[in-house]
Scaffold this motif. Structure first.
Motif, PDB file in Angstrom:
ATOM      1  N   SER A 122       0.807  -1.204   0.000  1.00 45.05           N
ATOM      2  CA  SER A 122       0.000   0.000   0.000  1.00 45.05           C
ATOM      3  C   SER A 122       0.846   1.263   0.000  1.00 45.05           C
ATOM      4  O   SER A 122       0.681   2.137  -0.831  1.00 45.05           O
ATOM      5  N   THR A 123       1.768   1.347   0.936  1.00 45.36           N
ATOM      6  CA  THR A 123       2.555   2.564   1.090  1.00 45.36           C
ATOM      7  C   THR A 123       4.033   2.235   0.943  1.00 45.36           C
ATOM      8  O   THR A 123       4.526   1.304   1.564  1.00 45.36           O
ATOM      9  N   MET A 124       4.690   2.998   0.129  1.00 47.42           N
ATOM     10  CA  MET A 124       6.137   2.844  -0.023  1.00 47.42           C
ATOM     11  C   MET A 124       6.796   4.188   0.259  1.00 47.42           C
ATOM     12  O   MET A 124       6.192   5.239   0.015  1.00 47.42           O
ATOM     13  N   ALA A 125       8.000   4.116   0.765  1.00 47.11           N
ATOM     14  CA  ALA A 125       8.657   5.346   1.186  1.00 47.11           C
ATOM     15  C   ALA A 125      10.164   5.228   1.031  1.00 47.11           C
ATOM     16  O   ALA A 125      10.707   4.134   0.890  1.00 47.11           O
ATOM     17  N   TRP A 126      10.780   6.383   1.071  1.00 46.89           N
ATOM     18  CA  TRP A 126      12.243   6.472   1.087  1.00 46.89           C
ATOM     19  C   TRP A 126      12.659   7.182   2.379  1.00 46.89           C
ATOM     20  O   TRP A 126      12.063   8.197   2.768  1.00 46.89           O
ATOM     21  N   PHE A 127      13.681   6.632   2.994  1.00 44.16           N
ATOM     22  CA  PHE A 127      14.324   7.239   4.141  1.00 44.16           C
ATOM     23  C   PHE A 127      15.806   7.364   3.805  1.00 44.16           C
ATOM     24  O   PHE A 127      16.310   6.733   2.878  1.00 44.16           O
ATOM     25  N   ARG A 128      16.502   8.165   4.599  1.00 41.15           N
ATOM     26  CA  ARG A 128      17.942   8.243   4.436  1.00 41.15           C
ATOM     27  C   ARG A 128      18.599   8.396   5.798  1.00 41.15           C
ATOM     28  O   ARG A 128      18.001   8.893   6.741  1.00 41.15           O
ATOM     29  N   GLN A 129      19.857   7.970   5.824  1.00 40.46           N
ATOM     30  CA  GLN A 129      20.612   8.063   7.065  1.00 40.46           C
ATOM     31  C   GLN A 129      22.033   8.475   6.764  1.00 40.46           C
ATOM     32  O   GLN A 129      22.763   7.752   6.071  1.00 40.46           O
ATOM     33  N   ALA A 130      22.392   9.630   7.277  1.00 43.18           N
ATOM     34  CA  ALA A 130      23.757  10.123   7.133  1.00 43.18           C
ATOM     35  C   ALA A 130      24.577   9.652   8.328  1.00 43.18           C
ATOM     36  O   ALA A 130      24.015   9.342   9.387  1.00 43.18           O
ATOM     37  N   PRO A 131      25.893   9.593   8.199  1.00 43.13           N
ATOM     38  CA  PRO A 131      26.735   9.142   9.313  1.00 43.13           C
ATOM     39  C   PRO A 131      26.492   9.955  10.577  1.00 43.13           C
ATOM     40  O   PRO A 131      26.480  11.183  10.544  1.00 43.13           O
TER      41      PRO A 131
END
Length: 121
Positions: free
Chosen positions: A29-38
């Protein structure tokens, strides 16, 4: 369900890049993008509902990033433009079977392995 993200790389400031994430099984149903910097927490970048009509973005990427999906290919995309060094991070795609775009990592059941995006100045 398995998510496979791709498309990361090393680019220069101002460049564009498109990430892809393909899911196995039925469209979620729901898709997303996340990010993680150091040294930083994982942050919400963009999310999209099943129909692709509803989209939400994190404040830091509004106007620069566009999320889209192609359900026939079970794939979600993140088109990134006007990249800056502050966009450098590992980008993760995530998905959940229930409707509703949320910005919390705790609400997403499935995660991809991450793809590195590095923006040089």
């Amino acid at each position: 369900v398995q998510l496979q993200a791709s498309g990361g790389g090393l680019v220069q400031a101002g460049d564009s890049l498109r990430l892809s994430c393909t899911a196995s099984g039925r469209p979620l149903s729901t898709m997303a993008w996340f990010r993680q910097a150091p040294g930083k927490e994982r942050e919400f970048v963009a999310g999209i509902n099943l129909s692709g009509v509803r989209k939400e973005y994190g404040d830091s990427v509004k106007g620069r990033f566009i999320v889209s999906r192609e359900n026939s290919k079970n794939t979600v995309y993140l088109q990134m433009s006007s990249l800056t060094p502050e966009d450098t991070a590992v980008y993760y795609c995530a998905a959940k079977p229930l409707p509703g775009i949320t910005t919390s990592t705790a609400n997403y059941y499935y995660w991809g392995q991450g793809t590195q995006v590095t923006v040089s100045s």
